[in-house]
Design a protein around this motif. Structure first.
Motif, PDB file in Angstrom:
ATOM      1  N   ILE A  59      -3.401   5.547 -18.323  1.00  0.00           N
ATOM      2  CA  ILE A  59      -2.348   6.401 -17.770  1.00  0.00           C
ATOM      3  C   ILE A  59      -2.516   6.423 -16.257  1.00  0.00           C
ATOM      4  O   ILE A  59      -3.485   6.968 -15.743  1.00  0.00           O
ATOM      5  CB  ILE A  59      -2.441   7.814 -18.355  1.00  0.00           C
ATOM      6  CG1 ILE A  59      -2.244   7.739 -19.875  1.00  0.00           C
ATOM      7  CG2 ILE A  59      -1.404   8.721 -17.723  1.00  0.00           C
ATOM      8  CD1 ILE A  59      -2.684   8.980 -20.604  1.00  0.00           C
ATOM      9  N   ILE A  60      -1.583   5.822 -15.562  1.00  0.00           N
ATOM     10  CA  ILE A  60      -1.717   5.708 -14.105  1.00  0.00           C
ATOM     11  C   ILE A  60      -1.041   6.890 -13.426  1.00  0.00           C
ATOM     12  O   ILE A  60      -1.578   7.480 -12.504  1.00  0.00           O
ATOM     13  CB  ILE A  60      -1.096   4.382 -13.614  1.00  0.00           C
ATOM     14  CG1 ILE A  60      -1.725   3.193 -14.347  1.00  0.00           C
ATOM     15  CG2 ILE A  60      -1.263   4.230 -12.114  1.00  0.00           C
ATOM     16  CD1 ILE A  60      -3.215   3.063 -14.179  1.00  0.00           C
ATOM     17  N   ILE A  61       0.157   7.232 -13.886  1.00  0.00           N
ATOM     18  CA  ILE A  61       0.880   8.396 -13.351  1.00  0.00           C
ATOM     19  C   ILE A  61       1.107   9.348 -14.524  1.00  0.00           C
ATOM     20  O   ILE A  61       1.975   9.104 -15.368  1.00  0.00           O
ATOM     21  CB  ILE A  61       2.247   7.986 -12.762  1.00  0.00           C
ATOM     22  CG1 ILE A  61       2.106   6.818 -11.785  1.00  0.00           C
ATOM     23  CG2 ILE A  61       2.939   9.172 -12.114  1.00  0.00           C
ATOM     24  CD1 ILE A  61       1.526   7.144 -10.458  1.00  0.00           C
ATOM     25  N   ALA A  76       2.282   4.573 -17.911  1.00  0.00           N
ATOM     26  CA  ALA A  76       1.022   4.117 -18.501  1.00  0.00           C
ATOM     27  C   ALA A  76       1.104   2.619 -18.706  1.00  0.00           C
ATOM     28  O   ALA A  76       2.148   2.087 -19.090  1.00  0.00           O
ATOM     29  CB  ALA A  76       0.782   4.834 -19.826  1.00  0.00           C
ATOM     30  N   PHE A  77       0.023   1.919 -18.381  1.00  0.00           N
ATOM     31  CA  PHE A  77      -0.085   0.498 -18.727  1.00  0.00           C
ATOM     32  C   PHE A  77      -0.967   0.435 -19.963  1.00  0.00           C
ATOM     33  O   PHE A  77      -2.181   0.559 -19.858  1.00  0.00           O
ATOM     34  CB  PHE A  77      -0.726  -0.308 -17.601  1.00  0.00           C
ATOM     35  CG  PHE A  77       0.117  -0.422 -16.372  1.00  0.00           C
ATOM     36  CD1 PHE A  77       1.235  -1.248 -16.361  1.00  0.00           C
ATOM     37  CD2 PHE A  77      -0.193   0.284 -15.227  1.00  0.00           C
ATOM     38  CE1 PHE A  77       2.015  -1.371 -15.219  1.00  0.00           C
ATOM     39  CE2 PHE A  77       0.574   0.168 -14.090  1.00  0.00           C
ATOM     40  CZ  PHE A  77       1.685  -0.653 -14.093  1.00  0.00           C
ATOM     41  N   GLY A  78      -0.379   0.264 -21.123  1.00  0.00           N
ATOM     42  CA  GLY A  78      -1.169   0.295 -22.350  1.00  0.00           C
ATOM     43  C   GLY A  78      -1.806   1.667 -22.492  1.00  0.00           C
ATOM     44  O   GLY A  78      -1.114   2.681 -22.495  1.00  0.00           O
ATOM     45  N   GLY A  88      -2.952   8.493  -0.183  1.00  0.00           N
ATOM     46  CA  GLY A  88      -4.034   8.703  -1.146  1.00  0.00           C
ATOM     47  C   GLY A  88      -4.953   7.514  -1.088  1.00  0.00           C
ATOM     48  O   GLY A  88      -4.606   6.489  -0.506  1.00  0.00           O
ATOM     49  N   PRO A  89      -6.125   7.634  -1.699  1.00  0.00           N
ATOM     50  CA  PRO A  89      -7.072   6.516  -1.651  1.00  0.00           C
ATOM     51  C   PRO A  89      -6.535   5.315  -2.423  1.00  0.00           C
ATOM     52  O   PRO A  89      -5.622   5.442  -3.230  1.00  0.00           O
ATOM     53  CB  PRO A  89      -8.334   7.074  -2.312  1.00  0.00           C
ATOM     54  CG  PRO A  89      -7.868   8.231  -3.125  1.00  0.00           C
ATOM     55  CD  PRO A  89      -6.658   8.783  -2.457  1.00  0.00           C
ATOM     56  N   SER A  90      -7.106   4.150  -2.182  1.00  0.00           N
ATOM     57  CA  SER A  90      -6.677   2.936  -2.879  1.00  0.00           C
ATOM     58  C   SER A  90      -6.806   3.100  -4.388  1.00  0.00           C
ATOM     59  O   SER A  90      -7.782   3.662  -4.864  1.00  0.00           O
ATOM     60  CB  SER A  90      -7.541   1.748  -2.439  1.00  0.00           C
ATOM     61  OG  SER A  90      -6.970   1.172  -1.304  1.00  0.00           O
ATOM     62  N   GLY A  91      -5.819   2.634  -5.096  1.00  0.00           N
ATOM     63  CA  GLY A  91      -5.874   2.673  -6.557  1.00  0.00           C
ATOM     64  C   GLY A  91      -5.428   3.990  -7.156  1.00  0.00           C
ATOM     65  O   GLY A  91      -5.539   4.199  -8.357  1.00  0.00           O
ATOM     66  N   CYS A  92      -4.870   4.913  -6.342  1.00  0.00           N
ATOM     67  CA  CYS A  92      -4.494   6.213  -6.889  1.00  0.00           C
ATOM     68  C   CYS A  92      -3.090   6.182  -7.479  1.00  0.00           C
ATOM     69  O   CYS A  92      -2.637   7.155  -8.066  1.00  0.00           O
ATOM     70  CB  CYS A  92      -4.592   7.296  -5.820  1.00  0.00           C
ATOM     71  SG  CYS A  92      -3.332   7.144  -4.564  1.00  0.00           S
ATOM     72  N   GLY A  93      -2.373   5.064  -7.335  1.00  0.00           N
ATOM     73  CA  GLY A  93      -1.064   4.960  -7.964  1.00  0.00           C
ATOM     74  C   GLY A  93       0.116   5.079  -7.018  1.00  0.00           C
ATOM     75  O   GLY A  93       1.255   5.227  -7.469  1.00  0.00           O
ATOM     76  N   LYS A  94      -0.121   4.995  -5.730  1.00  0.00           N
ATOM     77  CA  LYS A  94       0.974   5.095  -4.754  1.00  0.00           C
ATOM     78  C   LYS A  94       2.001   3.987  -4.957  1.00  0.00           C
ATOM     79  O   LYS A  94       3.204   4.239  -5.066  1.00  0.00           O
ATOM     80  CB  LYS A  94       0.443   4.997  -3.320  1.00  0.00           C
ATOM     81  CG  LYS A  94      -0.664   5.944  -2.985  1.00  0.00           C
ATOM     82  CD  LYS A  94      -1.152   5.736  -1.565  1.00  0.00           C
ATOM     83  CE  LYS A  94      -1.790   4.377  -1.329  1.00  0.00           C
ATOM     84  NZ  LYS A  94      -3.125   4.233  -1.910  1.00  0.00           N
ATOM     85  N   SER A  95       1.496   2.752  -5.021  1.00  0.00           N
ATOM     86  CA  SER A  95       2.416   1.618  -5.171  1.00  0.00           C
ATOM     87  C   SER A  95       3.160   1.725  -6.487  1.00  0.00           C
ATOM     88  O   SER A  95       4.366   1.475  -6.553  1.00  0.00           O
ATOM     89  CB  SER A  95       1.654   0.297  -5.136  1.00  0.00           C
ATOM     90  OG  SER A  95       1.035   0.128  -3.897  1.00  0.00           O
ATOM     91  N   THR A  96       2.452   2.087  -7.534  1.00  0.00           N
ATOM     92  CA  THR A  96       3.079   2.204  -8.847  1.00  0.00           C
ATOM     93  C   THR A  96       4.230   3.200  -8.798  1.00  0.00           C
ATOM     94  O   THR A  96       5.324   2.934  -9.298  1.00  0.00           O
ATOM     95  CB  THR A  96       2.031   2.632  -9.897  1.00  0.00           C
ATOM     96  OG1 THR A  96       0.937   1.725  -9.829  1.00  0.00           O
ATOM     97  CG2 THR A  96       2.633   2.641 -11.286  1.00  0.00           C
ATOM     98  N   LEU A  97       3.986   4.342  -8.161  1.00  0.00           N
ATOM     99  CA  LEU A  97       5.026   5.370  -8.071  1.00  0.00           C
ATOM    100  C   LEU A  97       6.229   4.842  -7.281  1.00  0.00           C
ATOM    101  O   LEU A  97       7.389   5.022  -7.685  1.00  0.00           O
ATOM    102  CB  LEU A  97       4.434   6.618  -7.397  1.00  0.00           C
ATOM    103  CG  LEU A  97       5.225   7.910  -7.549  1.00  0.00           C
ATOM    104  CD1 LEU A  97       5.437   8.226  -9.019  1.00  0.00           C
ATOM    105  CD2 LEU A  97       4.502   9.062  -6.871  1.00  0.00           C
TER     106      LEU A  97
END
Ligand SMILES: Nc1ncnc2c1ncn2[C@@H]1O[C@H](COP(=O)(O)OP(=O)(O)O)[C@@H](O)[C@H]1O
Ligand SMILES: [Mg+2]
Lengths: 302, 334
Positions: B17-19, B12-14, B36-45
């Protein structure tokens, strides 16, 4: 076709301002050059040598024309070498302090901490203070050997306060000028630090780069360009420092080239000599600028 | 060797909740694609696995060891960034060798490794150039070279091909697959392009808003999507999805049928349709038709299919190829 016309029109449109600027620049320069070839002293006013009577200028009996004697006199004056040395010392030290200090401060201000925005704004403040004002403040409130803040600090730790302007005039001037120019360097370097690519930082993290190596191999090369810009701009301004020396009365030992020109003109009333000194200073500054530009040009290409 | 496991990994960023919490086991030597679509959290994961992003909770095991708190460089993973993130003032040689230099490897050993990597990646003659003197594809190779020389257990790729032109992308795709075969290392590859996912992956992980929708081989996802989301995301052109009246005979909320699983007839069939637009690709023709109650549909016809706009046709779905979904978007298996 159309663009050619537009271009011609554009040139025509800016012509008046270019012309005005040119006159603005060239008239004082031309007059200085003109005076530098005259025997022109305010204590010995020879009406015939003024601009009012151009015809009499060339009469041999008036002895108005000085030829290159003003130049040879200025260039062989021992005070000239001392002033040159002082100019170089001042520029060198302030450049060193502002680039090193500016880098450190920029690294610090690039970190996240509470109140960062406020500190950043305060940081710029010294740069905005007029040199005359800053010199007065330093002279009377900071470096005064009796009532100054530095004297207070020295006494606090049991040291003998320094009479800055009497015993270390050059150091005092360097401190005052550096105080004004460190913020400028900080500002430029901080802006550049913030443009350092985030993914590059992460790549360095993946490569397991320790902090010092990170600074040396990644940050410093990134800062070389803004550093050269800082050096170029500061050099031009630092060659012209005058107020700090004049206000604090340190000209006797820490006087630089501009101060020597001032001494010629307004203390010795030798307008011809001062003009020659001014032209020499301009030539020297141009030589410095030429080498700096070449150095930086190389850097900006690379 | 290079197994990677995520256990209830959460980020979570603040307040955002991203993942929400991901469980995933990646086998040694596997090529796994996060799609997954852009912004779904792939890079974050991916960055959580790399160690560039701290976990809010949960843990990451690499090779069975808990690496949740370990520094990125100690995890035995290499990353290839989307923007390549080459060091601009260093030569290609400097870029490739930098990690080894930081690890304190002896000079001659570094030189040997760089030479070997450069040879495999066709970079030998560019070793003394700066990144800005290279083409996009060459920069990409340098980024890969930098990853290879560290001899990692696993490679992490974050949309590495998205800055290349189409032709080069196909080439690099093949090269990365070849590299996977040669090295046998575990690879995690992030993309938003389902074609890349389908062609490269041993297993695909479909992400939607930070949640894993489905994990499976490309054909599993293609043939048996678990949810409407996966059904719509995997396959090109997209699966036709219909709810309401057309779905009623199949006793479900929504049915889906892929464009390639519809039979076209001029005389008779299940759904009458009017042709609106035809895309001629040579090998295939994609017909965009108005199928009345079923709405707009896409149909694939093989070869060159000559039709006029406005022509009437009939469509019949292959019965075994119909996907059924309940009202929550979950697949109903017979
Ligand atoms: N440092 C961050 N702070 C706040 N939000 C972030 C941060 N990084 C990513 N996000 C958010 O997380 C979400 C997922 O981002 P990302 O993992 O980059 O998506 P993807 O790679 O799938 O396109 C996005 O909505 C993004 O705005
Ligand atoms: Mg991304």
């Amino acid at each position: 076709m159309a663009t050619q016309q537009t271009r011609a029109l554009g040139k025509l449109a800016v012509a008046p301002s270019v012309f005005a600027l040119f006159v603005w620049m060239i008239v004082p320069l031309a007059m200085t050059i003109y005076f530098s070839f005259l025997r022109y002293n305010l204590l010995d006013p020879n009406i015939a040598c003024s601009l009012m009577h151009p015809g009499q200028l060339f009469d041999a009996e008036n002895r108005c024309l000085a030829g290159f004697s003003n130049y040879t006199y200025f260039l062989t004056d021992p005070a000239f070498f001392k002033a040159m040395g002082n100019s170089l010392i001042l520029v060198g030290w302030v450049l060193g302090i502002s680039v090193a200090g500016g880098t450190l401060l920029a690294l610090l201000l690039d970190q996240a901490f509470y109140g960062r925005g406020f500190v950043r704004i305060m940081m710029i403040a010294p740069f905005l203070v007029m040199p005359t004002v800053s010199a007065l403040v330093w002279k009377n409130m900071m470096m005064n050997p009796v009532s100054g803040f530095l004297a207070y600090l020295f006494k606090l730790v049991g040291l003998q306060p320094i009479d800055w302007f009497a015993h270390a005039p050059m150091t005092a001037v360097v401190i005052m000028v550096a105080w004004q120019w460190v913020p400028f360097a900080t500002l430029i370097l901080l802006t550049s630090l913030q443009s350092l690519d985030e993914e590059q930082k992460e790549a360095a993290e993946m490569d397991g780069t320790p902090p010092l190596s990170y600074f040396w191999y990644i940050v410093l090369p990134h800062l070389i360009r803004p550093m050269t810009v800082v050096i170029l701009i500061e050099t031009i301004f630092l060659l012209n420092v005058f107020a700090e020396i004049y206000v604090t009365g340190t000209g006797g030992r820490a006087g630089n080239l501009p101060f020597l020109v001032y001494q010629y003109g307004l203390i010795s009333n030798d307008i011809g000599g001062a003009s020659a000194g001014g032209i020499i200073a301009v030539i020297l500054a141009n030589i410095v600028a030429f080498f700096l530009m070449r150095m930086i040009g190389k850097n900006l290409e690379a | 060797m290079g197994t990677i496991s995520l256990v209830k990994a959460r980020k979570a960023f603040g307040d955002a909740i991203i993942i929400p919490g991901v469980d995933l086991d990646i086998k040694d030597g596997e090529f796994v694609v996060f799609v997954g679509p852009s912004g779904c959290g792939k890079s974050t994961l991916l960055r959580m696995i790399a160690g560039l992003e701290d976990l809010t909770s949960g843990s990451i095991l690499i090779d069975g060891k808990n690496m949740t708190e370990e520094a990125p460089s100690k995890r035995g993973l290499s990353m290839v960034f989307q923007s390549y993130a080459l060091y601009p003032h260093m030569s290609v040689r400097g870029n490739i060798s930098f990690g080894l230099k930081m690890a304190g490897m002896p000079k001659d050993e570094i030189a040997a490794k760089v030479a070997k990597a450069a040879a495999t990646l066709n970079l030998t003659e560019y070793l003394d150039r700066k990144p800005r003197q290279l083409s996009g594809g060459q920069r990409q190779r340098v980024a890969i070279g930098r990853a290879i020389v560290r001899n990692p257990e696993g490679f992490l790729f974050d949309e590495p091909l998205s800055n290349l032109d189409a032709a080069l992308r196909v080439n690099m795709r093949l090269e990365i697959m070849q590299m996977h075969k040669d090295l046998g290392a575990t690879m995690i590859y992030v993309t938003h392009d389902q074609v890349e996912a389908m062609t490269m992956a041993d297993r695909i992980v479909v992400l939607n808003r930070g949640n894993i929708e489905q994990v499976g081989t490309p054909l599993e996802l293609y043939n048996h999507p678990d949810s409407l989301f996966v059904a719509g995301f995997i396959g090109s052109p997209k699966m036709n999805l219909m709810d309401g009246a057309p779905a009623a005979p199949y006793k479900c909320a929504t049915i889906g049928i892929r464009p390639e699983h519809l039979d076209i007839s001029r005389e008779a069939g299940t759904w009458p349709a009017t042709i609106r637009l035809a895309e001629h690709l040579g090998a295939d023709t994609f017909l965009h038709v108005d199928a009345g109650l079923c709405g707009m549909m896409t149909v694939r016809a093989e070869g060159e299919y000559e039709v006029a706009s406005g022509a009437k046709i009939f469509l019949t779905p292959e019965p075994s190829r119909i996907h059924r979904f309940d009202k929550d978007g979950k697949a109903i298996r017979k």
